[in-house]
Design an enzyme around this catalytic site. Structure first.
Site, PDB file in Angstrom:
ATOM      1  N   ARG A 220       0.817  -1.220   0.000  1.00  0.00           N
ATOM      2  CA  ARG A 220       0.000   0.000   0.000  1.00  0.00           C
ATOM      3  C   ARG A 220       0.853   1.273   0.000  1.00  0.00           C
ATOM      4  O   ARG A 220       0.491   2.279   0.614  1.00  0.00           O
ATOM      5  CB  ARG A 220      -0.955   0.037   1.205  1.00  0.00           C
ATOM      6  CG  ARG A 220      -2.052  -0.989   1.144  1.00  0.00           C
ATOM      7  CD  ARG A 220      -3.175  -0.519   0.231  1.00  0.00           C
ATOM      8  NE  ARG A 220      -4.093  -1.606  -0.056  1.00  0.00           N
ATOM      9  CZ  ARG A 220      -5.211  -1.849   0.617  1.00  0.00           C
ATOM     10  NH1 ARG A 220      -5.573  -1.075   1.599  1.00  0.00           N
ATOM     11  NH2 ARG A 220      -5.968  -2.863   0.297  1.00  0.00           N
TER      12      ARG A 220
ATOM     13  N   ARG B  95      -3.542   6.467   0.260  1.00  0.00           N
ATOM     14  CA  ARG B  95      -4.005   7.660   0.957  1.00  0.00           C
ATOM     15  C   ARG B  95      -2.993   8.330   1.866  1.00  0.00           C
ATOM     16  O   ARG B  95      -3.225   9.443   2.326  1.00  0.00           O
ATOM     17  CB  ARG B  95      -5.283   7.330   1.736  1.00  0.00           C
ATOM     18  CG  ARG B  95      -6.504   7.284   0.831  1.00  0.00           C
ATOM     19  CD  ARG B  95      -7.760   7.012   1.616  1.00  0.00           C
ATOM     20  NE  ARG B  95      -7.688   5.687   2.221  1.00  0.00           N
ATOM     21  CZ  ARG B  95      -8.416   5.290   3.249  1.00  0.00           C
ATOM     22  NH1 ARG B  95      -9.253   6.112   3.828  1.00  0.00           N
ATOM     23  NH2 ARG B  95      -8.304   4.056   3.711  1.00  0.00           N
TER      24      ARG B  95
ATOM     25  N   ARG C 162      -6.796  11.391  -7.120  1.00  0.00           N
ATOM     26  CA  ARG C 162      -7.996  10.572  -6.978  1.00  0.00           C
ATOM     27  C   ARG C 162      -9.263  11.389  -6.731  1.00  0.00           C
ATOM     28  O   ARG C 162     -10.366  10.836  -6.777  1.00  0.00           O
ATOM     29  CB  ARG C 162      -7.803   9.587  -5.817  1.00  0.00           C
ATOM     30  CG  ARG C 162      -7.113   8.279  -6.174  1.00  0.00           C
ATOM     31  CD  ARG C 162      -7.992   7.333  -6.973  1.00  0.00           C
ATOM     32  NE  ARG C 162      -9.357   7.276  -6.477  1.00  0.00           N
ATOM     33  CZ  ARG C 162      -9.765   6.580  -5.412  1.00  0.00           C
ATOM     34  NH1 ARG C 162      -8.922   5.826  -4.768  1.00  0.00           N
ATOM     35  NH2 ARG C 162     -11.016   6.614  -5.002  1.00  0.00           N
TER      36      ARG C 162
ATOM     37  N   ASP D 234      -6.503  -3.482  -7.653  1.00  0.00           N
ATOM     38  CA  ASP D 234      -7.066  -4.098  -6.461  1.00  0.00           C
ATOM     39  C   ASP D 234      -7.330  -5.567  -6.750  1.00  0.00           C
ATOM     40  O   ASP D 234      -7.534  -5.951  -7.910  1.00  0.00           O
ATOM     41  CB  ASP D 234      -8.359  -3.405  -6.026  1.00  0.00           C
ATOM     42  CG  ASP D 234      -8.741  -3.813  -4.603  1.00  0.00           C
ATOM     43  OD1 ASP D 234      -8.224  -3.207  -3.649  1.00  0.00           O
ATOM     44  OD2 ASP D 234      -9.526  -4.774  -4.448  1.00  0.00           O
TER      45      ASP D 234
ATOM     46  N   TYR E  59     -14.483 -12.330   0.174  1.00  0.00           N
ATOM     47  CA  TYR E  59     -15.250 -11.142  -0.247  1.00  0.00           C
ATOM     48  C   TYR E  59     -16.516 -11.547  -1.000  1.00  0.00           C
ATOM     49  O   TYR E  59     -17.583 -10.952  -0.817  1.00  0.00           O
ATOM     50  CB  TYR E  59     -14.387 -10.210  -1.112  1.00  0.00           C
ATOM     51  CG  TYR E  59     -13.380  -9.456  -0.287  1.00  0.00           C
ATOM     52  CD1 TYR E  59     -13.777  -8.436   0.577  1.00  0.00           C
ATOM     53  CD2 TYR E  59     -12.021  -9.770  -0.336  1.00  0.00           C
ATOM     54  CE1 TYR E  59     -12.853  -7.768   1.370  1.00  0.00           C
ATOM     55  CE2 TYR E  59     -11.100  -9.102   0.448  1.00  0.00           C
ATOM     56  CZ  TYR E  59     -11.524  -8.107   1.304  1.00  0.00           C
ATOM     57  OH  TYR E  59     -10.620  -7.452   2.093  1.00  0.00           O
TER      58      TYR E  59
END
Ligand code: 1CP
Length: 352
Positions: free
Chosen positions: A35, A39, A48, A84, A159
């Protein structure tokens, strides 16, 4: 497939990351962060703004820019494709979105034989945007290797079955034990999708791959062995002929480390719970290790981080190969300057 045929610069093939992954000698320890794009970076938040996560993933220009941001800023020794694990599922028609602050969420969870049968194979044409992004990136990155990745069958299945992020993976475990035949069919399909996703990235020029089985630590060793490991092995064996190193990572896998390595990885990613020297003993001498600074510690003062980075490097010296990383992804609240300082420290403190 030779590196020349894939148009990968020879120095990416001979990079510190690839050499350490193959347990060859390196003048210093390579470092990158899970990552690393995301962010924690103001330039990421700027690019973004107003663009949904999955829309961003489908735009090769944005993927290229976002993937390069941490390489420019921190001088890390590898880039990881900005994408992703659910992108290939979306590409085969699974109705899902990535919700800010939540993660992947499905319109309809996958629970029945009919739901499983509706998941079709991934073909290269489904992900032309990934092929294009990887080619653009490899052109920009020069000698810095690009890591391609996929979600492992179990983590993807969680998921799909839960319909979103889950703490206990209860319905997933219920299907695994309650309907082993359906479970096996689902995991077979997901293994083929993950494999196709990785092959497109490597064909386009990725120099290494990481299989993320992030939530495998929720499983007992017996369940992992029977219900999960064989399907991850299918994915890893399916890219063996490409010759790129394969990294296999999960969180909370201290009791599974031997199996995570044995299903076919060149490198085992280790979270912060087990020191790397002990982790390497559990994994065995035929595999390198990756990790394992606790990402939470990056919120501490520098003397703490300095001490902990040196500890991880010292423990990693006992392993047959070490790629420095965090034990899981960079937390969004991390000060990016801390990451830059960690890269500098790893580079200087590990020089031999
Ligand atoms: O809007 C945003 O910024 C969304 C946050 C985000 C980002 C930046 C998500 C949603 N995914 C990503 C990118 C991403 N995902 C990368 C990029 C490359 C890099 O590391 O820099 C990678 C490798 C992933 C892979 C991924 N997605 C994993 C495996 C890695 C891990 O963290 O364990 C998992 C479990 C996911 C699912 C997912 N996607 C996003 C979130 C928030 C989550 C986790 C949700 C949960 O807790 O279950």
């Amino acid at each position: 497939m030779s590196a020349m045929a894939r148009c990968v610069p020879m120095n990416a093939v001979d990079s510190l990351l690839v050499r350490a992954a193959h347990r060859r000698p390196v003048p210093r320890t390579p470092v990158w962060f899970m990552r690393q794009a995301g962010r924690s970076l103001p330039e990421y938040r700027a690019v973004r703004a107003g663009i949904g996560m999955l829309d961003a993933c489908a735009r090769p220009d944005l993927v290229t820019e976002i993937t390069l941001q941490p390489v420019r800023r921190h001088g890390v020794d590898a880039a990881i494709l900005f994408s992703d694990i659910v992108v290939p599922l979306k590409a085969v028609g699974v109705d899902l979105d990535i919700k800010p602050g939540v993660g992947p969420v499905l319109a309809e969870p996958v629970r029945t034989a009919q739901d499983v049968a509706a998941i079709r194979p991934l073909v290269a044409e489904d992900i032309g945007f990934i092929d294009e992004a990887v080619r653009l990136l490899v052109g920009e990155l020069g000698g810095t290797p690009l890591i391609g990745f996929a979600g492992a069958p179990f983590t993807l299945a969680s998921y799909l079955i839960e319909g979103g992020p889950s703490r206990d993976h209860a319905r997933t475990k219920a299907m695994m034990h309650g309907d082993p035949a359906l479970w096996s069919t689902l995991l077979d399909r997901l293994a083929q999708i993950a494999l196709a996703f990785l092959r497109v990235q490597v064909a386009a020029g990725a120099s290494a791959v990481q299989l993320f089985d992030s939530w495998a630590g929720a499983l007992s060793a017996a369940d992992y062995r029977r219900f999960v490991g064989p399907h991850s092995a299918t994915v890893l064996a399916g890219v063996a002929d490409l010759g790129v190193p394969r990294i296999h990572f999960g969180v909370g896998t201290g009791e599974l480390l031997d199996q995570i390595g044995a299903v076919g990885a060149d490198v085992v990613g280790v979270d912060w719970r087990v020191p790397l020297d002990e982790a390497s003993r559990r994994i065995g001498p035929d595999r390198a290790v990756q990790g394992n600074l606790d990402p939470a510690l990056l919120l501490a003062d520098w003397p703490v981080v300095d001490r902990e980075v040196r500890r991880v490097l010292a423990e990693g010296r006992d392993a047959p190969g070490h790629i420095f990383n965090l034990g899981h992804g960079v937390l969004p609240v991390t000060d990016p300057d801390m990451l830059t300082r960690v890269v500098e420290l790893v580079h200087t403190a590990s020089a031999r």
